[in-house]
Enzyme design. Structure first.
Site, mmCIF file in Angstrom:
data_model
loop_
_atom_site.group_PDB
_atom_site.id
_atom_site.type_symbol
_atom_site.label_atom_id
_atom_site.label_comp_id
_atom_site.label_asym_id
_atom_site.label_seq_id
_atom_site.Cartn_x
_atom_site.Cartn_y
_atom_site.Cartn_z
ATOM 1 N N CYS A 89 -2.084 6.168 0.891
ATOM 2 C CA CYS A 89 -1.894 6.357 2.330
ATOM 3 C C CYS A 89 -2.711 7.567 2.763
ATOM 4 C CB CYS A 89 -0.411 6.590 2.619
ATOM 5 S SG CYS A 89 -0.050 6.863 4.356
ATOM 6 N N HIS A 131 1.723 -2.369 5.151
ATOM 7 C CA HIS A 131 1.699 -0.903 5.099
ATOM 8 C C HIS A 131 1.567 -0.308 6.501
ATOM 9 C CE1 HIS A 131 0.324 2.972 3.003
ATOM 10 N NE2 HIS A 131 0.055 3.197 4.291
ATOM 11 N N GLU A 132 0.607 -0.824 7.273
ATOM 12 C CA GLU A 132 0.362 -0.258 8.606
ATOM 13 C C GLU A 132 1.495 -0.605 9.569
ATOM 14 O OE1 GLU A 132 -1.746 1.923 8.458
ATOM 15 O OE2 GLU A 132 -2.844 1.232 6.706
#
Ligand SMILES: [Zn+2]
Length: 183
Positions: A89, A131-132
């Site tokens: 990240c 993830h986003e």
């Protein structure tokens, strides 16, 4: 072209729930451009608006040179298969860990011009979308690690220069699951 500073783990903005975009205006197009520029400059696979301090439901991604973005995404799981792979990240720089994700998801949303959009993710793109999309709900990938990886992440974050020896709270899974099917 504007590269914006990336907020790091520990910044409260990363734990806030972002709000939907209402105005598809020039400001939104600037945000998408800034996210894209910042993501590419940082060599990331994706970036979400809260990571540059903007609490709106927008993310960008890049995969094999293809750049995309989704405004107000709604993510659904396709099938039941899962995958585990190294994930990192931009807000937790330099610290990848194995994370389990769905193999296939679909994100429905809008372009920055307000046109409906549908992005199907398989494999790597599915990881990026999940993830986003998590960022928009204040969830970080370290929250989704298994116990062993989470402990390793805590130790690594404590040792990382950018953290100043402080480990911000890692929030345990399970989080609200993605809805399966219908996609
Ligand atoms: Zn991230």
């Amino acid at each position: 072209m504007a590269i914006r500073p990336i907020r790091l783990f520990g910044d409260p903005v990363l734990r806030q729930k972002s709000v939907p975009v209402v105005d598809f205006d020039k400001e939104l197009r600037t945000l998408v451009q800034d996210l894209t520029d910042t993501m590419i400059d940082a060599n990331g696979g994706g970036i979400a608006a809260p990571q540059i301090g903007v609490g709106l439901r927008v993310f960008t991604y890049i995969l094999e040179g293809e750049v995309g973005h989704v405004v107000n995404p709604r993510v659904e799981v396709i099938g039941e298969e899962e995958q585990t792979g190294q994930e990192g990240c931009l807000s937790i720089p330099g610290l990848p860990f194995d994370c389990r994700r769905h193999l296939r998801v679909v994100a429905s949303g809008f372009t920055m011009y307000g046109e409906p959009l549908r992005v199907e993710g398989n494999g790597r793109l599915s990881v990026i979308i999940e993830h986003e999309n998590d960022h928009l709900d204040g969830i970080l990938f370290v929250d989704r690690l298994d116990l062993q990886n989470r402990q390793a992440a805590e130790a690594a974050i404590r040792e990382a220069e950018w953290s100043g020896g402080i480990v911000p709270e890692i929030r345990l899974s399970p989080h609200a699951p993605l809805r399966a099917g219908r996609a």
